[in-house]
Design an enzyme around this catalytic site. Structure first.
Site, short mmCIF file in Angstrom:
data_model
loop_
_atom_site.label_atom_id
_atom_site.label_comp_id
_atom_site.label_asym_id
_atom_site.label_seq_id
_atom_site.Cartn_x
_atom_site.Cartn_y
_atom_site.Cartn_z
N ARG A 108 -59.78 -34.17 -18.72
CA ARG A 108 -58.38 -34.47 -18.52
C ARG A 108 -57.84 -33.66 -17.32
O ARG A 108 -58.04 -32.29 -17.62
CB ARG A 108 -57.74 -34.53 -19.62
CG ARG A 108 -56.17 -34.86 -19.48
CD ARG A 108 -55.64 -35.35 -20.88
NE ARG A 108 -55.24 -34.33 -21.79
CZ ARG A 108 -54.63 -34.52 -22.86
NH1 ARG A 108 -54.25 -35.57 -23.48
NH2 ARG A 108 -54.39 -33.28 -23.75
N SER A 109 -57.35 -34.02 -16.31
CA SER A 109 -56.60 -33.07 -15.55
C SER A 109 -54.92 -33.24 -15.74
O SER A 109 -54.51 -32.49 -16.41
CB SER A 109 -56.91 -33.50 -13.96
OG SER A 109 -58.10 -32.92 -13.87
N ASP A 113 -54.23 -41.29 -16.63
CA ASP A 113 -55.03 -42.51 -16.70
C ASP A 113 -54.35 -43.66 -17.35
O ASP A 113 -53.58 -43.59 -18.52
CB ASP A 113 -56.33 -42.30 -17.29
CG ASP A 113 -57.20 -43.44 -17.23
OD1 ASP A 113 -58.26 -43.27 -16.21
OD2 ASP A 113 -57.21 -44.27 -17.76
N GLY A 181 -57.72 -36.68 -11.39
CA GLY A 181 -57.95 -37.93 -11.30
C GLY A 181 -57.46 -38.67 -9.89
O GLY A 181 -58.19 -39.41 -9.49
N ILE A 239 -65.05 -32.34 -11.27
CA ILE A 239 -64.67 -31.85 -9.85
C ILE A 239 -63.88 -30.61 -10.17
O ILE A 239 -62.90 -30.79 -10.81
CB ILE A 239 -63.83 -32.60 -8.99
CG1 ILE A 239 -65.02 -33.79 -8.29
CG2 ILE A 239 -63.43 -32.03 -7.48
CD1 ILE A 239 -64.56 -35.14 -8.91
N TYR A 472 -57.13 -51.60 -7.43
CA TYR A 472 -56.96 -50.20 -7.07
C TYR A 472 -57.38 -49.28 -8.25
O TYR A 472 -56.78 -49.45 -9.29
CB TYR A 472 -55.46 -49.51 -6.56
CG TYR A 472 -55.54 -48.30 -6.63
CD1 TYR A 472 -56.24 -47.26 -5.86
CD2 TYR A 472 -53.93 -47.72 -6.81
CE1 TYR A 472 -56.12 -45.99 -5.70
CE2 TYR A 472 -53.92 -46.27 -6.53
CZ TYR A 472 -54.87 -45.55 -6.05
OH TYR A 472 -54.64 -44.25 -5.56
N TYR A 475 -55.02 -47.33 -10.56
CA TYR A 475 -54.29 -48.23 -11.45
C TYR A 475 -55.21 -48.83 -12.43
O TYR A 475 -55.32 -50.11 -12.46
CB TYR A 475 -53.24 -49.21 -10.56
CG TYR A 475 -52.33 -48.74 -9.87
CD1 TYR A 475 -51.99 -47.32 -9.80
CD2 TYR A 475 -51.97 -49.37 -8.80
CE1 TYR A 475 -51.12 -46.84 -9.02
CE2 TYR A 475 -51.08 -48.95 -7.94
CZ TYR A 475 -50.56 -47.75 -7.98
OH TYR A 475 -49.77 -47.20 -6.88
P1 FDA Z 1 -56.38 -38.08 -15.82
O1 FDA Z 1 -56.48 -36.81 -16.45
O2 FDA Z 1 -56.02 -39.08 -16.88
O3 FDA Z 1 -57.84 -38.60 -15.24
C1 FDA Z 1 -57.96 -39.89 -14.63
C2 FDA Z 1 -59.38 -40.19 -14.75
O4 FDA Z 1 -60.08 -39.18 -13.92
C3 FDA Z 1 -60.23 -39.96 -16.07
O5 FDA Z 1 -61.15 -41.01 -16.14
C4 FDA Z 1 -60.75 -38.62 -15.97
O6 FDA Z 1 -61.62 -38.51 -16.92
C5 FDA Z 1 -61.02 -38.37 -14.68
N1 FDA Z 1 -60.84 -37.13 -14.00
C6 FDA Z 1 -59.63 -36.28 -14.41
N2 FDA Z 1 -60.09 -34.89 -13.59
C7 FDA Z 1 -61.34 -35.02 -13.29
C8 FDA Z 1 -62.09 -34.13 -12.69
N3 FDA Z 1 -61.65 -32.83 -12.46
N4 FDA Z 1 -63.41 -34.52 -12.49
C9 FDA Z 1 -63.85 -35.63 -12.66
N5 FDA Z 1 -63.09 -36.75 -13.17
C10 FDA Z 1 -61.79 -36.18 -13.61
N6 FDA Z 1 -51.13 -43.31 -7.94
C11 FDA Z 1 -51.06 -43.34 -6.70
O7 FDA Z 1 -52.03 -43.63 -5.97
N7 FDA Z 1 -49.81 -43.11 -6.39
C12 FDA Z 1 -48.54 -42.83 -6.99
O8 FDA Z 1 -47.65 -42.83 -6.58
C13 FDA Z 1 -48.97 -42.60 -8.43
N8 FDA Z 1 -47.86 -42.69 -9.25
C14 FDA Z 1 -48.30 -42.58 -10.55
C15 FDA Z 1 -47.19 -42.52 -11.67
C16 FDA Z 1 -47.36 -42.19 -13.11
C17 FDA Z 1 -46.30 -42.32 -13.87
C18 FDA Z 1 -48.57 -42.48 -13.35
C19 FDA Z 1 -48.89 -42.71 -14.86
C20 FDA Z 1 -49.79 -42.76 -12.64
C21 FDA Z 1 -49.50 -42.77 -11.00
N9 FDA Z 1 -50.56 -42.79 -10.25
C22 FDA Z 1 -50.32 -43.17 -8.95
C23 FDA Z 1 -52.01 -43.23 -10.70
C24 FDA Z 1 -52.84 -41.97 -10.54
O9 FDA Z 1 -53.27 -41.55 -9.55
C25 FDA Z 1 -53.91 -41.95 -11.60
O10 FDA Z 1 -53.60 -42.36 -12.85
C26 FDA Z 1 -54.70 -40.85 -11.77
O11 FDA Z 1 -56.14 -41.21 -11.79
C27 FDA Z 1 -54.09 -39.71 -12.42
O12 FDA Z 1 -54.73 -38.53 -12.32
P2 FDA Z 1 -54.77 -37.48 -13.74
O13 FDA Z 1 -55.55 -36.31 -13.30
O14 FDA Z 1 -53.26 -37.22 -13.94
O15 FDA Z 1 -55.27 -38.33 -14.59
#
Ligand code: FDA
Length: 539
Positions: A108-109, A113, A181, A239, A472, A475
């Site tokens: 989780r970053s 998700d 993510g 990553i 995408y 999403y």
């Molecule tokens: P999270 O930690 O939940 O990770 C998402 C996925 O990536 C999971 O499968 C996780 O295991 C994996 N992961 C995380 N870190 C990793 C690492 N270091 N190495 C390998 N795998 C890893 N998108 C967009 O393109 N433009 C936008 O404007 C927005 N706006 C937006 C607003 C809101 C409110 C939400 C909830 C989501 C968005 N998004 C978005 C979507 C967003 O880009 C997408 O949900 C990302 O995957 C979120 O990354 P996180 O690290 O926050 O998620």
């Protein structure tokens, strides 16, 4: 009275349950013991960053980054342990012990998700929460930066702005989204028409594989480096850090937001927008958000289109440009505000003008609600009748909903479909995100709202991309297909894989087979390796 068979069944269930709880408890203890042994080789003690359910901080750490409250219920499966590494040796320890004890890792970053895959799993799992690994190092001279995956895009933008008013990075609109993510899946934002996605601007990375080896672009090779830039998170490894190319930005940009209701000709304006938004000057980004307003007042309720825009230049240039390309919107100087790029980041995150940019350092999610989203790509303008049909649905009870239309064209249409795994390029005029929110608790409310979203998705079929109906990966939508918990065939995974990655799915499977043939890093929509000889031969 219960029959003897029912009694027997209940006893059996209690027995099975107590065996599986005992096995879990053992796995859990063995895993913790393994971590503390591994820690002896670590540069700093890991014990401070291990949170088991009996730790008083377990719940707050688990819940802090849960963006979608649909996965924050008492019945949501919980991790055996949460590890919040302080350095890379802690990640190595967590990988090694998870492998030894057959426990799955969820990385989780930022926790954004859409289907909760970074913190929920149906099989025993731990969460590796990277929030402590979030340093950002900016080099203004070379216009580059190294950013750790645990940083949010808000933190990244803040650090860039600290150093320069004329450098920026193309990323999403919500500051609490995690870099890990977001970059792994693409990364859309207001700079996309000029500079592409976040993933298009990654130039190196540090990556940990399933053996705990740390690789950079050179040592991982171009195939794997290609795969981690848009192939979706958590399929190949972890990553740790990304090297990114910063982009030049004028010291002043211009923003505007114009609302038009149905009564103010909104449908005709959106219809027109579809014809021109992707052809506009690449410095101009105008997205449209459709939502309902005054829903609780029967006599005033209506649907509106919000035209929300960033122009990379001053008001003086924008007004003539709009008069020439989209006069129907009637933009005047008073609708516009000039500001720095970092102020525009706040503006698009819905902060009031004048808010301190320090809010970008706050990782607390801006909204906490349950939601379900779906994405689509549009290649031909939707007719006015089609638009009216969509808009009619906003009057249904469950439609606490927004439809966000993001324009293509510019740089997005110049980059080849195969340049990175994210394939949605030329030929699209805009992307749609449909998102329905609710605050009521319980499965019944969730089913009602999700059911509504699925009906809308069916209605949209004739108007959006086909063969495949593209989606995408950032999403994330588990409705379009999922893997098995163990082996998943190429055919099964292709059902969702081709929608996210088109022909690039094939290359992603090849990379996965090479770097993680045992499928250690896996989840419901991770890229599967080719598992059997038969699959290899047929390939
Ligand atoms: P999270 O930690 O939940 O990770 C998402 C996925 O990536 C999971 O499968 C996780 O295991 C994996 N992961 C995380 N870190 C990793 C690492 N270091 N190495 C390998 N795998 C890893 N998108 C967009 O393109 N433009 C936008 O404007 C927005 N706006 C937006 C607003 C809101 C409110 C939400 C909830 C989501 C968005 N998004 C978005 C979507 C967003 O880009 C997408 O949900 C990302 O995957 C979120 O990354 P996180 O690290 O926050 O998620």
């Amino acid at each position: 009275m219960r029959s003897p068979t029912t009694k027997l069944l209940s006893l059996l269930l209690v027995f099975i349950f107590s065996i599986s709880s005992t096995v879990l408890a053992h796995t859990h203890e063995d895993f913790l013991q393994c971590l503390s042994l591994q820690s002896q080789n670590s540069t700093s003690s890991i014990s401070k960053v291990i949170y088991a359910p009996n730790n008083s901080s377990y719940s707050s750490i688990l819940h802090f980054s849960i963006q979608n409250q649909r996965f924050n219920t008492t019945s949501t499966p919980k991790p055996l342990v949460i590890v919040t590494p302080l350095d890379e040796s802690h990640i190595q320890a967590a990988i090694s012990c998870s492998k030894q004890h057959g426990i799955q890792i969820r990385v989780r970053s930022g926790g954004h998700d859409y289907e909760g895959l970074s913190y929920v799993s149906e099989i025993p799992f731990i969460i590796l929460d990277l929030a402590n690994l979030r340093s950002v190092t900016i080099d203004v001279e070379t216009s580059t930066a190294w950013v750790q995956s645990g940083a949010t895009i808000g933190e990244l933008s803040y650090r860039i702005a600290e150093k320069s008013r004329t450098l920026a990075f193309p990323a999403g609109l919500c500051p609490t989204v995690g870099v890990g993510g977001h970059f792994s899946g693409g990364g859309y934002g207001t700079l996309m028409r000029k500079h592409g996605l976040s993933a298009d601007n990654v130039i190196d990375a540090r990556f940990m594989d399933m053996n705990g080896r740390i690789l950079d672009r050179k040592s991982m090779g171009e195939d794997l480096f290609w795969a981690i830039r848009g192939g979706g998170g958590a399929s190949f490894g972890i990553i740790l850090e990304w090297k990114i190319k910063l982009v030049p930005i004028p010291s002043n940009v211009t923003v505007f937001t114009i609302h038009k209701t149905v009564e103010q000709n909104a449908i005709k304006l959106v219809h027109r927008w579809q014809h021109i938004a992707h052809k506009l000057d690449e410095n101009l980004f105008i997205r449209v958000i459709i939502s309902r307003v005054n829903f609780s007042q029967p006599e005033n309720k209506t649907t509106q289109a919000t035209f929300n825009s960033l122009y990379l230049g001053g008001i003086d240039e924008l007004i003539p440009l709009m008069q020439q390309s989209f006069p129907e919107l009637g933009l005047v100087e008073q609708d516009c505000t000039e500001m720095s790029w970092i102020e525009s980041v706040l503006y698009f995150a819905d902060y009031p003008i004048g808010e301190s940019i320090d809010v970008l350092l706050d990782r607390t999610p801006l909204v906490r609600a349950s939601f379900k989203a779906k994405s689509d790509y549009v290649k031909e303008p939707i007719s006015e009748t089609g638009l009216k049909g969509i808009w009619k649905r906003f009057h249904e009870k469950e439609a606490q909903f927004a439809q966000i239309m993001t324009p293509y064209g510019g740089r997005m249409s110049e980059i080849a479909e195969s340049a990175i795994p994210f394939p949605h390029r030329a030929g699209n005029i805009y992307k749609i995100q449909n998102i329905v929110y609710w605050v009521e608790e319980g499965a019944e409310a969730a089913e009602r709202h999700i059911g509504w979203m699925r009906r809308l998705y069916r209605y949209m079929t004739p108007y959006v991309s086909k063969g495949p109906r593209a989606a995408y990966v950032n999403y994330r939508d588990l409705d379009i297909g999922v893997n098995n918990n163990g082996n998943t065939s190429y055919e099964q995974a292709s059902i969702w894989g081709v929608k996210y990655f088109k022909n690039n799915f094939h290359r992603l499977v090849h990379v996965k087979t090479k770097v993680d043939p045992g499928n250690f890093f896996r989840h419901e929509q991770s890229i599967p390796p080719l598992t059997s000889w038969r699959e290899k031969k047929e390939d």
